[in-house]
Design a protein around this motif. Structure first.
Motif, PDB file in Angstrom:
ATOM      1  N   GLU A  33       0.810  -1.216   0.000  1.00 27.23           N
ATOM      2  CA  GLU A  33       0.000   0.000   0.000  1.00 27.23           C
ATOM      3  C   GLU A  33       0.840   1.262   0.000  1.00 27.23           C
ATOM      4  N   GLY A  34       1.952   1.258   0.718  1.00 28.45           N
ATOM      5  CA  GLY A  34       2.786   2.449   0.798  1.00 28.45           C
ATOM      6  C   GLY A  34       3.455   2.811  -0.514  1.00 28.45           C
ATOM      7  N   CYS A  35       3.477   1.871  -1.468  1.00 28.93           N
ATOM      8  CA  CYS A  35       4.123   2.124  -2.769  1.00 28.93           C
ATOM      9  C   CYS A  35       3.148   2.666  -3.802  1.00 28.93           C
ATOM     10  N   VAL A  36       1.882   2.793  -3.438  1.00 28.36           N
ATOM     11  CA  VAL A  36       0.851   3.201  -4.387  1.00 28.36           C
ATOM     12  C   VAL A  36       0.345   4.578  -4.007  1.00 28.36           C
ATOM     13  N   SER A  37       0.511   5.565  -4.901  1.00 31.43           N
ATOM     14  CA  SER A  37       0.015   6.912  -4.618  1.00 31.43           C
ATOM     15  C   SER A  37      -1.436   7.074  -5.040  1.00 31.43           C
ATOM     16  N   ALA A  38      -1.852   6.338  -6.079  1.00 34.50           N
ATOM     17  CA  ALA A  38      -3.234   6.390  -6.546  1.00 34.50           C
ATOM     18  C   ALA A  38      -3.853   5.010  -6.411  1.00 34.50           C
ATOM     19  N   ALA A  39      -4.988   4.931  -5.721  1.00 33.55           N
ATOM     20  CA  ALA A  39      -5.686   3.652  -5.607  1.00 33.55           C
ATOM     21  C   ALA A  39      -6.328   3.264  -6.931  1.00 33.55           C
ATOM     22  N   VAL A  40      -6.758   4.277  -7.682  1.00 35.07           N
ATOM     23  CA  VAL A  40      -7.377   4.047  -8.996  1.00 35.07           C
ATOM     24  C   VAL A  40      -6.862   5.099  -9.967  1.00 35.07           C
ATOM     25  N   GLU A  41      -6.500   4.659 -11.173  1.00 34.52           N
ATOM     26  CA  GLU A  41      -6.133   5.607 -12.220  1.00 34.52           C
ATOM     27  C   GLU A  41      -6.662   5.082 -13.555  1.00 34.52           C
ATOM     28  N   LEU A  42      -7.600   5.838 -14.126  1.00 28.93           N
ATOM     29  CA  LEU A  42      -8.174   5.517 -15.430  1.00 28.93           C
ATOM     30  C   LEU A  42      -7.729   6.582 -16.420  1.00 28.93           C
ATOM     31  N   ARG A  43      -7.270   6.144 -17.583  1.00 28.67           N
ATOM     32  CA  ARG A  43      -6.809   7.094 -18.604  1.00 28.67           C
ATOM     33  C   ARG A  43      -7.447   6.764 -19.948  1.00 28.67           C
ATOM     34  N   GLY A  44      -8.206   7.724 -20.462  1.00 32.67           N
ATOM     35  CA  GLY A  44      -8.808   7.572 -21.789  1.00 32.67           C
ATOM     36  C   GLY A  44      -9.699   6.352 -21.930  1.00 32.67           C
ATOM     37  N   VAL A  45     -10.420   6.001 -20.864  1.00 36.84           N
ATOM     38  CA  VAL A  45     -11.211   4.767 -20.877  1.00 36.84           C
ATOM     39  C   VAL A  45     -12.498   4.963 -21.680  1.00 36.84           C
ATOM     40  N   VAL A  46     -12.713   4.040 -22.609  1.00 37.37           N
ATOM     41  CA  VAL A  46     -13.927   4.020 -23.432  1.00 37.37           C
ATOM     42  C   VAL A  46     -14.643   2.693 -23.189  1.00 37.37           C
ATOM     43  N   LYS A  47     -15.953   2.776 -22.974  1.00 34.80           N
ATOM     44  CA  LYS A  47     -16.776   1.569 -22.874  1.00 34.80           C
ATOM     45  C   LYS A  47     -18.023   1.768 -23.720  1.00 34.80           C
ATOM     46  N   ARG A  48     -18.212   0.857 -24.688  1.00 36.73           N
ATOM     47  CA  ARG A  48     -19.351   0.963 -25.593  1.00 36.73           C
ATOM     48  C   ARG A  48     -20.364  -0.143 -25.296  1.00 36.73           C
ATOM     49  N   TYR A  49     -21.621   0.205 -25.407  1.00 35.28           N
ATOM     50  CA  TYR A  49     -22.706  -0.756 -25.435  1.00 35.28           C
ATOM     51  C   TYR A  49     -23.388  -0.588 -26.796  1.00 35.28           C
ATOM     52  N   ARG A  50     -22.937  -1.396 -27.756  1.00 40.59           N
ATOM     53  CA  ARG A  50     -23.362  -1.243 -29.144  1.00 40.59           C
ATOM     54  C   ARG A  50     -23.024   0.179 -29.613  1.00 40.59           C
ATOM     55  N   ARG A  51     -24.023   0.995 -29.927  1.00 37.71           N
ATOM     56  CA  ARG A  51     -23.750   2.330 -30.455  1.00 37.71           C
ATOM     57  C   ARG A  51     -23.607   3.390 -29.353  1.00 37.71           C
ATOM     58  N   THR A  52     -23.855   2.993 -28.120  1.00 36.85           N
ATOM     59  CA  THR A  52     -23.797   3.951 -27.008  1.00 36.85           C
ATOM     60  C   THR A  52     -22.431   3.913 -26.348  1.00 36.85           C
ATOM     61  N   ARG A  53     -21.846   5.105 -26.171  1.00 41.00           N
ATOM     62  CA  ARG A  53     -20.578   5.207 -25.430  1.00 41.00           C
ATOM     63  C   ARG A  53     -20.899   5.568 -23.983  1.00 41.00           C
ATOM     64  N   ALA A  54     -20.904   4.573 -23.114  1.00 40.45           N
ATOM     65  CA  ALA A  54     -21.169   4.843 -21.694  1.00 40.45           C
ATOM     66  C   ALA A  54     -20.014   5.621 -21.083  1.00 40.45           C
ATOM     67  N   LEU A  55     -18.789   5.293 -21.485  1.00 37.32           N
ATOM     68  CA  LEU A  55     -17.601   6.057 -21.106  1.00 37.32           C
ATOM     69  C   LEU A  55     -16.917   6.505 -22.385  1.00 37.32           C
ATOM     70  N   ASP A  56     -16.562   7.774 -22.435  1.00 35.25           N
ATOM     71  CA  ASP A  56     -16.081   8.368 -23.681  1.00 35.25           C
ATOM     72  C   ASP A  56     -14.738   9.064 -23.461  1.00 35.25           C
ATOM     73  N   ALA A  76     -24.559   9.241 -16.830  1.00 33.59           N
ATOM     74  CA  ALA A  76     -23.258   9.910 -16.958  1.00 33.59           C
ATOM     75  C   ALA A  76     -22.101   8.917 -17.007  1.00 33.59           C
ATOM     76  N   GLY A  77     -22.326   7.688 -16.540  1.00 36.47           N
ATOM     77  CA  GLY A  77     -21.268   6.671 -16.582  1.00 36.47           C
ATOM     78  C   GLY A  77     -20.751   6.239 -15.229  1.00 36.47           C
ATOM     79  N   LYS A  78     -21.427   6.618 -14.154  1.00 36.37           N
ATOM     80  CA  LYS A  78     -20.923   6.302 -12.812  1.00 36.37           C
ATOM     81  C   LYS A  78     -20.916   4.791 -12.553  1.00 36.37           C
ATOM     82  N   THR A  79     -22.034   4.134 -12.838  1.00 34.51           N
ATOM     83  CA  THR A  79     -22.115   2.694 -12.588  1.00 34.51           C
ATOM     84  C   THR A  79     -21.165   1.919 -13.499  1.00 34.51           C
ATOM     85  N   THR A  80     -21.035   2.347 -14.750  1.00 37.85           N
ATOM     86  CA  THR A  80     -20.081   1.701 -15.663  1.00 37.85           C
ATOM     87  C   THR A  80     -18.650   1.885 -15.165  1.00 37.85           C
TER      88      THR A  80
END
Length: 346
Positions: A33-56, A76-80
């Motif tokens: 744990e002491g070696c990690v400054s960010a618990a979560v880091e997402l960069r440029g994440v895209v998630k599509r559901y067919r034609r819908t971009r839930a994350l863009d 807005a993409g919170k649950t995704t």
């Protein structure tokens, strides 16, 4: 064979069954744990559901040891985002780093993450204690450890007297608290909570806020909620999501102080003549027991507010409370308006 809550038998190969012979994905071990400054880091994440971009093209950073709130309208993409972080969903594009080890793998890294989904369906035939013990076993605890942990969380969530009650017999509010408890079983380093106060009575909402404040001293938490006043009281940072992107992410104090308004709650009626004598040519707004005014560009909030407070008290104006800056709700609405005026900010 291990028994599932409610008397069902666990099958070899399922999450509650024997694990011999199972091969999980080859992933790097969780970094200390002491070696990690960010618990979560997402960069440029895209998630599509067919034609819908839930994350863009979502960029999101959650510092280790903080409580971060996700705010945004439905869709807005919170649950995704929670699904991507927890490893339930795979991104179509972008990079995901959870606890310093890349994408999260639920089986290989069991015990490090707890999740309260948006719609958390609990086995109605299990007792509350059986259910939490089962989740404790999934998190890698021994049966004795899981039982002790179940009883501790039941007491902390004010469900100790319902430990042997079947989940199907509990009220909606009790089920919601039990669902929050299962996300905390096993001392996970990262916890994701989707609407933890949904459906709770007002006094239980207050208790849930106090629980979150205690828990953020022990672990990293990410909370999604539409109740901005709760997030303002508990969170260290807030991320505003709009159409699958993070349009603003800053500490709560920074968001509040973006407004240069001083708000004063009065203990009783105030004479306008007294207020005029204190404020002079400075415009002020008086609405019942609420008094507010805007700071000039060259005024420092932390210095000006105490001076005005002293002048009001000296003039005999009854003051209960003084706050500097705007509310989280105002900051959120301002962020949405900025996106509406300039869609390129998304």
């Amino acid at each position: 064979m291990a028994a599932r809550p409610g008397g069902q038998r666990a099958r070899p190969g399922d999450p509650g069954g024997p694990r011999r012979g199972l091969r999980g994905p080859r992933v790097p071990p969780l970094r200390p744990e002491g070696c990690v400054s960010a618990a979560v880091e997402l960069r440029g994440v895209v998630k599509r559901y067919r034609r819908t971009r839930a994350l863009d093209g979502l960029d999101l950073r959650v510092p280790r040891g903080t409580l971060v709130g996700l705010v945004g309208p439905n869709g807005a993409g919170k649950t995704t985002t929670f699904g991507i972080i927890s490893g339930v969903l795979e991104p179509d594009e972008g990079t995901v780093d959870v606890l310093g080890s890349g994408p999260f793998h639920p089986r290989a890294q069991a015990g490090a993450l707890g999740v309260l989904p948006q719609d958390c369906a609990l086995n109605p035939h299990s007792s509350a204690r059986q259910l939490l013990t089962f989740f404790g076993r999934l998190q890698g605890l021994t049966r004795a450890e899981a039982t002790r942990e179940a009883d501790r969380l039941l007491d902390e969530l004010r469900l100790g007297d319902r430990a042997t009650s079947r989940v199907g017999e509990l009220s909606h509010g009790m089920k919601r608290r039990l669902a929050v408890a299962q996300a905390l079983v096993g001392d996970p380093r990262l916890v994701l909570l989707d609407e933890p106060t949904g459906g709770l009575d007002p006094h239980l909402v207050v208790e849930m806020r106090e629980l979150l404040l205690r828990e953020k001293r022990r672990r990293t938490l990410v909370v999604s909620s539409h109740i901005l006043s709760d997030l303002e009281r508990t969170c260290d940072e807030i991320a505003f999501l709009e159409a699958g992107r993070c349009v603003r992410a800053e500490p709560v104090e920074t968001l509040r102080l973006a407004s240069r308004r001083i708000r004063i709650r009065l203990a009783g009626p105030a004479e306008r003549a007294k207020l005029a004598a204190v404020f002079g040519d400075r415009p002020f707004d008086l609405d019942g027991d609420s008094l507010s005014y805007e700071l000039a560009e060259d005024e420092a909030p932390r210095e000006t507010a105490p001076a005005v407070l002293a002048a009001l008290v000296a003039a005999g104006v009854p003051v209960l409370e003084v706050s500097v800056g705007g509310s989280l709700e105002e900051a959120y609405l301002a962020a949405r308006e900025a996106v509406r005026r300039d869609p390129g900010r998304r």
